[in-house]
Write an enzyme that holds these catalytic residues in place. Structure first.
Site, PDB file in Angstrom:
ATOM      1  N   THR A 109       4.032  15.866   1.655  1.00  0.00           N
ATOM      2  CA  THR A 109       2.770  15.939   1.958  1.00  0.00           C
ATOM      3  C   THR A 109       1.978  16.550   0.582  1.00  0.00           C
ATOM      4  O   THR A 109       2.022  17.969   0.984  1.00  0.00           O
ATOM      5  CB  THR A 109       2.463  16.529   3.339  1.00  0.00           C
ATOM      6  N   LYS A 114      -3.125   9.955   5.081  1.00  0.00           N
ATOM      7  CA  LYS A 114      -2.614  10.891   5.958  1.00  0.00           C
ATOM      8  C   LYS A 114      -3.811  11.900   6.033  1.00  0.00           C
ATOM      9  O   LYS A 114      -3.816  12.504   7.187  1.00  0.00           O
ATOM     10  CB  LYS A 114      -1.491  11.801   5.054  1.00  0.00           C
ATOM     11  N   LYS A 153      -6.583  23.236   5.980  1.00  0.00           N
ATOM     12  CA  LYS A 153      -6.584  22.871   4.780  1.00  0.00           C
ATOM     13  C   LYS A 153      -6.652  21.191   4.742  1.00  0.00           C
ATOM     14  O   LYS A 153      -7.463  20.835   3.943  1.00  0.00           O
ATOM     15  CB  LYS A 153      -4.993  23.125   3.974  1.00  0.00           C
TER      16      LYS A 153
END
Lengths: 291, 291, 291, 291
Positions: A95, A170, A238
């Site tokens: 990721t 995502k 984040k």
């Protein structure tokens, strides 16, 4: 099909075990080589550098912990770039943000290699069970070639177009998830302070139109004010920040996500960043007057 | 078991049909008496006033459209109060605020009657299928007595304690739902503006930890910017407001719900109050620069 | 005292004219040299490159439009770096982010030069009148040496410590300003829709504890829905974003600034980015139902 | 001009002293009669009931602490209604909601009396100095008749039209003030955590376009985390709530006010409701990690 696999953390190990069990030949590498032992027992080969893995295998999958690890495995000495070449495919399932994905993509392409970003949705358990959701983007031919592996790794894979789209998808999903977690937490606290039983709220929610696995899974631990980290709060925050930045680029106003982001920041300021993201619940609970 | 039933709107009709089909004797009343015809064909009796229904039946259920209708049926001439007495139970399934429920409760109790508020979660289809969720509060003995009827009406009923708790539980659930709807809408718009296919976002969401019936049901119509009213936006906004007021009473800070409430208010200011609550999506979409 | 001056935009020109009028010798440079003419008439010298200005003057002040211009004047061919050296001071009054200021600072220091960042608060009029507020940070000795010039340029200067603090202070001020503008706009709209005269609200505000020049200046034009750009909305939104990012770094939760930022983003999405930042008012006004 | 004055709290006493000093004949009443002593020394008469004051004076001003006190003085035994009649004017300067003002207005008018609501902006010091701002609404003829008194009480008075508009104007002003306080607090905390001196931020703010008395007055005590109550936080939060409710009625979306309201609610949940409204600062400061 011989597959290289870089990175044997929680996710990487679960995925590579899965591939071995389904009959793929797998050659692994990990920064701490000792972690490769268990894989070798299951039939994996080991190489000492990412470059050596790439040299040996037509397809190499990486699953690293963060953008800097993802970059290091490609660009450092002994890295992927030293051996990637025409006819070889590199699939990064880490990721990372869209910029990191693009930087890696450009370097691989410049060497003649093929690139696919393929972040996943799902954590340890779905990884072990081959039930991840794969958000792939980049070289479509490569995507089609590795579908047999994706079919083992995940219950579903999507091809999303150009590199960066996997990371973006995502972020969007995690942004919705982060806002929902805050909405859920507010509801639990409101119920409690209004004289309702939070556990009954969970039962009612689970029978209705907004029933979802996250409420069911996290609700009981949140009521108990316990937050063992499955997805650390600092990572969720984040992702909220990056999603808001994506919205900023595209002039999308997102007041709910912005409010949720501030709640996660408050949780960070309370020292809760390493707990599960459901610990945002403490930003409301901690203010409860003493009984 | 003979049951009186007051109010044959969409929900009331579906519920009373259900009771008749399951063998209950039902005596109905509706402000517009002509609406009783269909019920009579299914075997129902009819009375001309709420009082007459209460006189005839040990248990009377009401399902009215709003607080003023709920009050009127009880307090007006020919109303419930004229015949309610010791040994008779009155069950109000209308969605009203806690104050209205308390006012009705006190009047019924003053006459020696028993009272249960029992708002439901679920709309027309679950009402027809006997799949509602019932949030009952008030007289626990009465609750136990009418469980056979509740078992036909809903898939699950909860007893929540003192009168007002049913209304509060419903507000908490609807508040979470309203915030989720906004989070979802932001995600759909962010995906679209970032070059992702909103339909693919729906597919990805439906495979993950936050998959829920509402996203699945509303997503496709929201993408098509169509909002046929299932739950009108102005009612959702009213519930957000009441939930925030409940939080105000109990000093619960709810920043996500507050932001969501402002989005619903904006939608109202755009004239969208009578559309489905998913029309809050337009507060983001309508700002889209022309193609 | 001989002073070099780089950049003759609206602000740079006003400042350098001011310095000339107060008896400073000024050597100017501007990317479009023709703009130097007016300054020459007032007694300025001209050089063809930033480097030439630095070579000639002990102190060189820059006032450029944005970070990329600020970087270009230093790092490009013929730039400041070619001539900066021990004993020479470089004062950058441009509004840039802390990273840009640090990059410039490091390069100047590496050549032995002295550096001061000194962004200002105030726009064209205060610049012409020598009424700016100067937020200086970096080399304190240099700060003291150039105080005579700062006394002419501004009504007050602050020394804020290490490089980056000037930029940060400016962000904090602009963040408060941006949130205030939104609060003000909400009040104007609420007054109007509630049947109060917005102009009377301005009068009332101006007599009370929150009276401030911005409300007085912007109120009348906002009521008239006119937004001639003094401080462009897109720049205000950028500052909100950077201030929120600064808060993110330091785990400071700022829900009001976050909500204000989303309102500015919405204004951008409506195509209002080049208007004055008070045009955020339109995010509320534009939703007004037609009369 | 003989004036009756009901209520000798902090504000009422200051105003009536002021009237006496400027040569008005004043007849006072206070629930605790002993508080009238000081006024008598300055020349005031005393009556034992509000009714007796109204009987004696053509104009009676009231300054009570809250809506229930304002209602009680009018409607209770010995209250204003017993003596109000054609030719007599009643001016309520208490801060009440629009509903309370309307209820009092209707009762006074039904008796043939004249009514003016006239809440003020400003606290103890401006009251003593005759520097209040008066927001009058109701009977315009009465307004004109009592201008000589208003000229002594305040530096400026406004006539705002129908009863309720005074209360509404005050809500709008207090809403802007509450949002500004939050914006200011966020700035102070951001400065501090970013390594800037909060006191310097105050100095910078005081020189710029958003300089205002509130920042100047409250800033130093907020930095010192001291919040002696001038305007209690719970009252500020109540005003935010009422302003949001006013926005709800009129379909005005106010995301900044909503976020500020949640911060004030959080402060209440921390037990800070009786401190000054600037104590909302603690919602950010209290989360500061230990030094």
């Amino acid at each position: 099909m011989e597959i290289g696999f870089l990175g044997l953390g929680i996710m990487g190990k679960a995925i590579s075990v899965n591939l071995l069990r389904h009959g793929f030949k797998v050659t692994v590498w990990n920064r701490t080589l000792s972690k490769c032992g268990e894989l070798v027992e299951l039939g994996a080969s080991v190489e000492e550098t990412p470059a050596a893995v790439v040299k040996k295998c037509q397809y190499t999958i990486a699953m690293l912990s963060d953008p800097s690890a993802a970059l290091s495995v490609v660009f450092d000495k002994g890295g992927v770039l030293e051996q990637i070449s025409s006819g070889k495919g590199y699939i990064d399932m880490s990721t990372v943000d869209a910029d990191t994905a693009s930087k890696i993509s450009e370097a691989i392409l410049a060497k003649g290699g093929q690139f696919l970003e393929a972040p996943v949705s799902g954590s340890k358990k779905p990884a072990e069970d081959g039930q991840l959701v794969i958000l792939a983007a980049g070289n479509e031919a490569l995507y089609k070639e590795v579908i047999p592996a994706f079919n083992v790794i995940g219950k579903k894979s999507f091809y999303l177009g150009q590199v960066g789209n996997g990371a973006k998808m995502k972020l969007v999903v995690n942004m919705i998830m982060g806002s929902m977690m805050n909405a859920f937490s507010e509801g639990l606290v409101l119920a409690d302070r209004s004289g309702l039983e939070p556990q009954v709220l969970l039962d009612v929610l689970d029978l209705g139109g907004i029933a979802n696995p996250m409420f069911k899974l996290k609700g009981p631990t949140m009521i108990g004010r316990s937050y063992p980290p499955a997805f650390p709060l600092k990572h969720q925050q984040k992702d909220m920040r990056l999603a808001l930045a994506l919205g900023d680029e595209n002039a999308v106003s997102m007041p709910i996500a912005a409010a949720a982001n501030e709640a996660f920041k408050k949780a960070r300021s309370m020292g809760l960043g390493d707990l599960d993201f459901s610990a945002v619940h403490e930003t409301l609970e901690a203010l409860k007057p003493p009984h």
